[in-house]
Design an enzyme around this catalytic site. Structure first.
Site, PDB file in Angstrom:
ATOM      1  N   ARG A   1       1.985 -10.621   7.229  1.00 55.26           N
ATOM      2  CA  ARG A   1       1.776  -9.444   6.352  1.00 55.26           C
ATOM      3  C   ARG A   1       2.569  -8.363   6.011  1.00 55.26           C
ATOM      4  O   ARG A   1       2.874  -7.634   7.187  1.00 55.26           O
ATOM      5  CB  ARG A   1       0.416  -8.549   6.588  1.00 55.26           C
ATOM      6  CG  ARG A   1      -1.109  -9.618   7.015  1.00 55.26           C
ATOM      7  CD  ARG A   1      -2.317  -8.773   6.577  1.00 55.26           C
ATOM      8  NE  ARG A   1      -2.581  -7.723   7.930  1.00 55.26           N
ATOM      9  CZ  ARG A   1      -3.239  -8.392   8.936  1.00 55.26           C
ATOM     10  NH1 ARG A   1      -3.256  -9.770   9.057  1.00 55.26           N
ATOM     11  NH2 ARG A   1      -2.969  -8.042   9.704  1.00 55.26           N
TER      12      ARG A   1
ATOM     13  N   TYR B   1      14.349  31.607   5.999  1.00 60.26           N
ATOM     14  CA  TYR B   1      13.313  31.791   6.708  1.00 60.26           C
ATOM     15  C   TYR B   1      13.358  31.967   8.209  1.00 60.26           C
ATOM     16  O   TYR B   1      13.986  30.747   8.797  1.00 60.26           O
ATOM     17  CB  TYR B   1      12.526  31.073   6.231  1.00 60.26           C
ATOM     18  CG  TYR B   1      11.592  31.061   4.345  1.00 60.26           C
ATOM     19  CD1 TYR B   1      10.918  32.153   3.318  1.00 60.26           C
ATOM     20  CD2 TYR B   1      11.337  29.632   4.033  1.00 60.26           C
ATOM     21  CE1 TYR B   1      10.897  32.020   2.705  1.00 60.26           C
ATOM     22  CE2 TYR B   1      11.449  30.015   2.435  1.00 60.26           C
ATOM     23  CZ  TYR B   1      10.790  31.005   1.307  1.00 60.26           C
ATOM     24  OH  TYR B   1      10.131  30.790   0.311  1.00 60.26           O
TER      25      TYR B   1
ATOM     26  N   LYS C   1       1.246  -1.277  -0.122  1.00 58.21           N
ATOM     27  CA  LYS C   1       0.286  -0.426   0.171  1.00 58.21           C
ATOM     28  C   LYS C   1       0.997   1.375  -0.082  1.00 58.21           C
ATOM     29  O   LYS C   1       2.122   0.950  -0.226  1.00 58.21           O
ATOM     30  CB  LYS C   1      -0.773   0.256   1.169  1.00 58.21           C
ATOM     31  CG  LYS C   1      -0.217  -0.068   2.697  1.00 58.21           C
ATOM     32  CD  LYS C   1      -1.250  -0.185   3.302  1.00 58.21           C
ATOM     33  CE  LYS C   1      -0.851  -0.399   4.877  1.00 58.21           C
ATOM     34  NZ  LYS C   1      -0.912   0.652   5.808  1.00 58.21           N
TER      35      LYS C   1
ATOM     36  N   ARG D   1      -9.850   0.254  15.598  1.00 60.31           N
ATOM     37  CA  ARG D   1      -9.914   0.704  14.749  1.00 60.31           C
ATOM     38  C   ARG D   1     -10.700   0.437  13.369  1.00 60.31           C
ATOM     39  O   ARG D   1     -11.879   1.327  12.944  1.00 60.31           O
ATOM     40  CB  ARG D   1      -8.890   0.665  13.627  1.00 60.31           C
ATOM     41  CG  ARG D   1      -8.313   1.673  12.209  1.00 60.31           C
ATOM     42  CD  ARG D   1      -6.940   1.157  11.234  1.00 60.31           C
ATOM     43  NE  ARG D   1      -6.314  -0.193  11.582  1.00 60.31           N
ATOM     44  CZ  ARG D   1      -5.464  -0.181  10.920  1.00 60.31           C
ATOM     45  NH1 ARG D   1      -3.836   1.491  11.370  1.00 60.31           N
ATOM     46  NH2 ARG D   1      -4.910  -1.091  10.251  1.00 60.31           N
TER      47      ARG D   1
ATOM     48  N   HIS E   1      -5.236  -6.783  13.587  1.00 58.87           N
ATOM     49  CA  HIS E   1      -3.756  -6.346  13.199  1.00 58.87           C
ATOM     50  C   HIS E   1      -4.020  -5.720  14.897  1.00 58.87           C
ATOM     51  O   HIS E   1      -4.120  -5.627  15.649  1.00 58.87           O
ATOM     52  CB  HIS E   1      -4.059  -4.991  12.476  1.00 58.87           C
ATOM     53  CG  HIS E   1      -2.877  -4.269  11.951  1.00 58.87           C
ATOM     54  ND1 HIS E   1      -1.833  -4.997  11.030  1.00 58.87           N
ATOM     55  CD2 HIS E   1      -2.754  -3.043  11.937  1.00 58.87           C
ATOM     56  CE1 HIS E   1      -0.864  -4.088  11.506  1.00 58.87           C
ATOM     57  NE2 HIS E   1      -1.657  -2.201  11.344  1.00 58.87           N
TER      58      HIS E   1
ATOM     59  N   CYS F   1      13.024  24.823   3.500  1.00 50.54           N
ATOM     60  CA  CYS F   1      11.918  25.468   2.808  1.00 50.54           C
ATOM     61  C   CYS F   1      11.199  23.905   1.769  1.00 50.54           C
ATOM     62  O   CYS F   1      12.169  23.654   1.501  1.00 50.54           O
ATOM     63  CB  CYS F   1      12.693  26.783   1.252  1.00 50.54           C
ATOM     64  SG  CYS F   1      14.544  27.176   2.052  1.00 50.54           S
ATOM     65  N   MET F   2      10.249  25.190   0.426  1.00 51.47           N
ATOM     66  CA  MET F   2       9.448  24.489   0.421  1.00 51.47           C
ATOM     67  C   MET F   2      10.346  23.362  -1.099  1.00 51.47           C
ATOM     68  O   MET F   2       9.931  22.174  -0.983  1.00 51.47           O
ATOM     69  CB  MET F   2       8.459  24.894  -0.885  1.00 51.47           C
ATOM     70  CG  MET F   2       7.400  24.337  -1.370  1.00 51.47           C
ATOM     71  SD  MET F   2       6.446  25.596  -2.590  1.00 51.47           S
ATOM     72  CE  MET F   2       5.351  25.636  -1.224  1.00 51.47           C
ATOM     73  N   ASP F   3      11.026  24.088  -1.768  1.00 48.32           N
ATOM     74  CA  ASP F   3      11.807  23.100  -2.874  1.00 48.32           C
ATOM     75  C   ASP F   3      13.417  23.070  -2.811  1.00 48.32           C
ATOM     76  O   ASP F   3      14.139  22.789  -3.712  1.00 48.32           O
ATOM     77  CB  ASP F   3      11.357  24.121  -4.000  1.00 48.32           C
ATOM     78  CG  ASP F   3      10.270  24.413  -3.976  1.00 48.32           C
ATOM     79  OD1 ASP F   3       9.170  23.588  -4.269  1.00 48.32           O
ATOM     80  OD2 ASP F   3       9.824  25.336  -4.491  1.00 48.32           O
TER      81      ASP F   3
HETATM   82  C1  LIG Z   1      -3.167  -4.585   8.582  1.00 47.24           C
HETATM   83  C2  LIG Z   1      -2.456  -4.070   8.271  1.00 47.24           C
HETATM   84  N1  LIG Z   1      -0.982  -5.256   8.028  1.00 47.24           N
HETATM   85  C3  LIG Z   1      -0.479  -5.626   7.439  1.00 47.24           C
HETATM   86  C4  LIG Z   1       0.637  -3.897   8.018  1.00 47.24           C
HETATM   87  C5  LIG Z   1       2.250  -4.385   7.736  1.00 47.24           C
HETATM   88  O1  LIG Z   1       2.088  -3.501   8.823  1.00 47.24           O
HETATM   89  P1  LIG Z   1       4.644  -3.736   8.914  1.00 47.24           P
HETATM   90  O2  LIG Z   1       4.269  -2.552   7.464  1.00 47.24           O
HETATM   91  O3  LIG Z   1       4.496  -3.046  10.205  1.00 47.24           O
HETATM   92  O4  LIG Z   1       4.469  -4.406   8.650  1.00 47.24           O
HETATM   93  C6  LIG Z   1       0.031  -2.843   8.300  1.00 47.24           C
HETATM   94  C7  LIG Z   1       0.400  -1.781   8.001  1.00 47.24           C
HETATM   95  O5  LIG Z   1      -0.094  -0.347   8.018  1.00 47.24           O
HETATM   96  C8  LIG Z   1      -1.488  -2.979   8.004  1.00 47.24           C
HETATM   97  O6  LIG Z   1      -2.228  -2.067   8.154  1.00 47.24           O
END
Ligand SMILES: Cc1ncc(COP(=O)(O)O)c(C=O)c1O
Length: 374
Positions: free
Chosen positions: A222, A266, A42, A136, A167, A313-315
């Protein structure tokens, strides 16, 4: 003119696919035998480029991917990621047809969400999230009877339920192991209540969980942050050989002499106390380099640390190169990575400003090109 092409002329990220694969291989050697890896790609594969990373892992034996939303899921499908793609978060149910069309698995966030998806009357693949303590998403696993009722309802609907997951929220924190063990046992209890459904995918481990915790029920770790060679928590020690797959580089655009009494940037937050040489770097917070690193962070040039002077700065940003030999127009600058014997990691930067390496790499903006070095 520097010798680089357009991608590498101002601010760019270099990703080593071989390091990603090596991290994956080392990580797998630490897992108990039945535990497989679901690659978490992701947020653009934590800033590493989701299409390239997912395709590469797909070609190298990974058959399960996790993303955060339907657009990310379709994006990696289009790149050729095969196997299961699980959306870990919210999708508007009106997009159910696209889920089916792209063979994407949707997380069920709550009973209400499940009912809405059932009402779309489509055979969407899905997995139910269980809330074992993070508060969550998911069904509250403190009430296993209720979880069982809802899971069975979905199982008997047109949706194609093939798994349950939870999770862990402190799997990287040894002094909270008791909480993690409680989460795992709540998860296992719900799984056992519906074991007759033979759901093939029940999983509860993230990167940290896979390394430092155990469940007889979980079929996957995961794997997110450790795939990319970063630590879940700065205090963690990763298995030998795991290393960051991403470097972030830029160049020097100008070098100047400044004198005592001058102020830099700045807000005039840095006052020059002795004659200094200062280099300007064409990377700033709009590239995702955190402004909180103003007067705190450092970059690497010619194998030396160059501290940031004044505000980012921004850039652009300015760094002190007084004691660094041969710094000139277009000298290479390492923002994250190695230069000579010196290294600076995303975890180091994060630690300086009280955040996590995840946020640093996910925050590198789109205008920074990603190039793949192997
Ligand atoms: C539901 C879920 N599973 C797995 C992961 C992966 O976690 P990590 O990057 O700590 O291995 C995340 C990360 O945010 C998550 O939200």
């Amino acid at each position: 003119m520097n010798q680089f092409n357009k991608s590498t002329e101002r601010s760019w990220v270099e990703v080593s696919r071989k390091k990603l694969l090596n991290n994956l291989i080392i990580y797998k050697t630490q897992l108990p035998d039945p535990l497989k890896v679901m690659a978490v790609v992701k947020a653009d594969a934590y800033g590493h480029g989701d299409q390239v990373v997912a395709k590469y892992l797909s070609d190298n034996g990974i058959h399960h991917f996790a993303v955060s939303n339907i657009d990310e899921a379709i994006h990696i499908r289009k790149a050729g990621a095969e196997g299961q793609v699980l959306i870990l978060g919210y999708t508007p149910v009106e997009r159910a047809e696209e889920l089916v069309q792209h063979n994407i698995t949707q997380t069920l966030l709550s009973e209400d969400f499940a009912d809405r998806l059932i009402a779309m009357n489509l055979p969407v693949k899905c997995q139910f999230a269980l809330d074992t303590g993070m508060r969550r998403i998911g069904l509250n696993a403190n009430d296993p009877d209720e979880c069982e009722r809802v899971i069975r309802k979905v199982h008997h609907s047109r949706l194609q339920l093939d798994g349950l997951f939870t999770h862990l929220c402190v799997a990287d924190t040894p002094d909270q192991n008791e909480f993690t063990e409680k989460q795992i046992s709540l998860f296992e209890e719900v799984c056992s209540r519906v074991s007759d459904l033979n759901l093939p995918y029940c999983h509860c481990m993230n990167s940290a969980g896979g390394l430092w915790h155990h469940s007889d029920v979980s079929c996957f770790a995961r794997l997110g942050i450790i795939l990319y060679g970063l630590k879940p928590d700065y205090m963690n020690t990763l298995p030998e050989g795991i290393e960051p797959a991403l470097s972030w580089k830029s160049v020097v655009s100008m070098v100047k002499e400044v004198k005592p009494g001058d102020t830099i940037g700045y807000g005039r937050s840095f006052t020059v106390e002795h004659p200094m040489r200062v280099a300007t770097i064409p990377t700033g917070y709009a590239d995702g380099y955190p402004r909180l690193l103003s007067n705190k962070g450092w970059v690497l040039i010619n194998g030396y640390k160059a501290p940031i002077v004044g505000r980012v700065c921004m850039d652009q940003m300015m760094v002190d190169v007084t004691d660094i030999p041969n710094v000139e127009y277009e000298s290479e600058v390492v923002l994250i990575g190695r230069s000579g014997d010196e290294t600076i990691t995303a975890d180091d930067l994060a630690n300086l400003i009280g955040t996590i390496g995840y946020e640093i790499v996910c925050g590198i903006s789109k205008r920074v090109d990603r190039i793949y070095v192997d």
